[in-house]
Design a protein around this motif. Structure first.
Motif, PDB file in Angstrom:
ATOM      1  N   LYS A 235       0.830  -1.188   0.048  1.00  0.00           N
ATOM      2  CA  LYS A 235      -0.181  -0.044  -0.026  1.00  0.00           C
ATOM      3  C   LYS A 235       0.739   1.315   0.202  1.00  0.00           C
ATOM      4  O   LYS A 235       1.859   1.080   0.630  1.00  0.00           O
ATOM      5  CB  LYS A 235      -0.929   0.336   1.360  1.00  0.00           C
ATOM      6  N   TYR A 238      -1.882   7.304   0.116  1.00  0.00           N
ATOM      7  CA  TYR A 238      -2.817   8.153  -0.114  1.00  0.00           C
ATOM      8  C   TYR A 238      -4.143   7.291  -0.049  1.00  0.00           C
ATOM      9  O   TYR A 238      -4.244   6.353   0.090  1.00  0.00           O
ATOM     10  CB  TYR A 238      -2.642   8.537  -1.896  1.00  0.00           C
ATOM     11  N   LEU A 240      -7.953   7.469  -1.777  1.00  0.00           N
ATOM     12  CA  LEU A 240      -8.283   7.404  -2.815  1.00  0.00           C
ATOM     13  C   LEU A 240     -10.126   7.637  -3.210  1.00  0.00           C
ATOM     14  O   LEU A 240     -11.005   7.002  -2.631  1.00  0.00           O
ATOM     15  CB  LEU A 240      -8.434   6.019  -3.781  1.00  0.00           C
ATOM     16  N   LEU A 298      -4.470   2.018  -9.149  1.00  0.00           N
ATOM     17  CA  LEU A 298      -4.598   3.129  -8.139  1.00  0.00           C
ATOM     18  C   LEU A 298      -5.470   2.436  -6.837  1.00  0.00           C
ATOM     19  O   LEU A 298      -5.254   2.918  -5.715  1.00  0.00           O
ATOM     20  CB  LEU A 298      -5.442   4.281  -8.912  1.00  0.00           C
ATOM     21  N   ALA A 302      -4.350   1.998  -2.806  1.00  0.00           N
ATOM     22  CA  ALA A 302      -4.521   2.896  -2.042  1.00  0.00           C
ATOM     23  C   ALA A 302      -4.392   2.578  -0.346  1.00  0.00           C
ATOM     24  O   ALA A 302      -4.923   1.206  -0.413  1.00  0.00           O
ATOM     25  CB  ALA A 302      -5.920   3.495  -2.549  1.00  0.00           C
ATOM     26  N   ARG A 303      -4.262   3.307   0.433  1.00  0.00           N
ATOM     27  CA  ARG A 303      -4.394   2.908   1.987  1.00  0.00           C
ATOM     28  C   ARG A 303      -5.818   2.699   2.092  1.00  0.00           C
ATOM     29  O   ARG A 303      -6.245   1.703   2.814  1.00  0.00           O
ATOM     30  CB  ARG A 303      -4.104   3.811   2.731  1.00  0.00           C
ATOM     31  N   SER A 305     -10.235   3.602   0.087  1.00  0.00           N
ATOM     32  CA  SER A 305     -10.987   4.384  -0.509  1.00  0.00           C
ATOM     33  C   SER A 305     -12.200   5.056   0.087  1.00  0.00           C
ATOM     34  O   SER A 305     -12.621   4.455   1.156  1.00  0.00           O
ATOM     35  CB  SER A 305     -11.510   3.799  -2.095  1.00  0.00           C
ATOM     36  N   SER A 322     -13.352  -1.609  -4.959  1.00  0.00           N
ATOM     37  CA  SER A 322     -12.336  -1.686  -4.035  1.00  0.00           C
ATOM     38  C   SER A 322     -11.940  -2.870  -3.217  1.00  0.00           C
ATOM     39  O   SER A 322     -10.703  -3.237  -2.776  1.00  0.00           O
ATOM     40  CB  SER A 322     -12.713  -0.194  -2.969  1.00  0.00           C
ATOM     41  N   THR A 327      -8.966  -3.374  -1.006  1.00  0.00           N
ATOM     42  CA  THR A 327      -8.611  -2.031  -0.486  1.00  0.00           C
ATOM     43  C   THR A 327      -9.791  -1.659   0.435  1.00  0.00           C
ATOM     44  O   THR A 327     -11.184  -2.009  -0.030  1.00  0.00           O
ATOM     45  CB  THR A 327      -8.525  -1.023  -1.573  1.00  0.00           C
TER      46      THR A 327
END
Length: 405
Positions: A235, A238, A240, A298, A302-303, A305, A322, A327
């Motif tokens: 990860k 950021y 998202l 993306l 991402a950490r 969303s 996600s 995510t």
């Protein structure tokens, strides 16, 4: 089995078209005969053997002369009845699977399907996938665009509220036509000829069930999603947001929170009317519209969303995508979003439109990497239907088999 898929647009324009085209292709791949009915268009990519389609209707750029007839045609289309009859007589479908049909095709096609199956004495199931609450809300969003407020005033059949609130494009004339269309078909009771209505969320089912005629027909089947390979992804730092940059999607509230969290890096992927406001916020990187592998990357990295919607979402793919990519999701507690997130296990929920709560949740998740890593790991167990699983349930409806979907 012969299956006629019906939708006003016969090309990949939006979510309902993507659903229809993917479903049709899969049904063909497993041996069913599939044809399509809708409007003619230069972009049309599927069709029927007799090349019968309705004339194009463009409410935004049509000629002045053609627009004079639109109020009548959007309520009742005699052309759609004639054209679909040609397809029915030639194809002899066992199932007519309706998608978006209001205003361009009109519910008149349901009358013709019923008339044909009665006259031909042909057993033909009528299935409708409700992609929105159009049958109980003339502007199909349960939201007044002039006030940006969610609205259920038309529920129960008080469709005059649509005209009163100018709910369709802010126009009294268009809203009056929308209300008239809803009244006409409610009085006609045309929807009694639909055998089953598929709702993509339990939330949407509750809205359609406000009409007793529909309540006896609704079932819940969350949308299918492509199966993907599970991968443990490193990860990056950021948060998202991906989707439409608009107020009803909660983006205005999210932008306010972004300004108050300068230490958090945000990535926005998409387009929309609020796009210009992103550039003024230093901790936002606007990735623009993304799709395919670029969007997948993306999402995976991402950490977490965010799905901050303030309108009645039904079954948002952004939440599903996600989680299948590993995510976690911070989602607004509205519409069908809570049905897709296991709060405290694969993500968290916050009160829709509550900027203070959204800010606190973002800070919590951003500052606790172990927690977001745990949520991401738990996404491994998330199970949404693949198209194969979805179609197995669908065949029960097509064949009128009883029992659990």
């Amino acid at each position: 089995m012969r299956i006629l898929l019906v939708n006003k647009f016969l090309y990949p324009k939006g979510g309902s078209e993507t659903y229809m085209l993917k479903l049709g292709a899969y049904l063909e791949s497993v041996g069913h005969e599939v044809q399509y009915f809708g409007m003619e268009s230069a972009a049309r990519c599927v069709g029927n053997a007799v090349n019968a389609y309705t004339s194009p209707m463009d409410f935004h750029s049509g000629s002045k002369r053609s627009k004079l007839t639109y109020p009548v045609k959007t309520i009742y289309s005699a052309e759609a009845r004639r054209k679909i009859r040609l397809v029915l007589e030639d194809f002899q479908p066992d199932v007519c699977h309706l998608n978006n049909f209001n205003y361009q095709l009109t519910p008149a096609i349901i009358l013709e399907i019923h008339r044909w199956r009665e006259q031909a004495r042909h057993r033909c199931r009528v299935i409708y996938t409700a992609h929105d609450p159009q049958l109980v809300c003339p502007n199909h969003m349960c939201r007044n665009p002039n006030t940006d407020e969610n609205c259920e005033k038309c529920f129960g059949g008080s469709f005059w509220n649509c005209a009163r609130g100018k709910c369709i494009h802010g126009s009294l004339a268009k809203s009056a036509v929308g209300a008239a269309e809803a009244y006409f078909w409610r009085w006609n009771r045309v929807y009694r000829y639909i055998d089953t209505i598929i709702c993509c969320s339990a939330f949407l089912k509750t809205k359609l069930d406000s009409n007793p005629l529909l309540a006896a027909k609704t079932v819940v089947m969350h949308n299918f999603i492509d199966q993907v390979e599970w991968r443990n992804t490193v990860k990056k730092d950021y948060v998202l947001y991906f989707g439409r940059f608009s107020r009803e999607k909660g983006v205005e509230t999210l932008l306010q929170v972004c300004k108050e969290l300068p230490a958090v890096q945000f990535v926005f992927a998409g387009t929309g009317p609020l796009e210009g406001e992103l550039d003024a916020i230093a901790n936002i990187w606007n990735a623009g519209f993304q799709s395919g592998e670029a969007l997948e990357k993306l999402i995976r990295e991402a950490r977490f969303s965010i799905c901050p919607s303030e309108c009645y979402e039904n079954c948002p793919f952004s939440v599903m995508e996600s989680q299948i990519y590993g995510t976690a999701v911070l989602g607004a507690d509205i519409g069908g979003i809570p049905e897709l997130i296991e709060d405290g296990r694969t993500g968290e929920l916050f009160e829709s439109g509550n900027a203070a709560q959204l800010k606190a949740k973002i800070e919590k998740l951003w500052n606790d990497r172990a927690l977001t890593d745990t949520y991401a790991h738990n996404c491994r167990d998330v199970s949404f239907d693949t198209i194969e699983q979805y179609t197995q349930k669908l065949m029960n409806l097509y064949e009128a088999r009883k029992g659990v979907l």
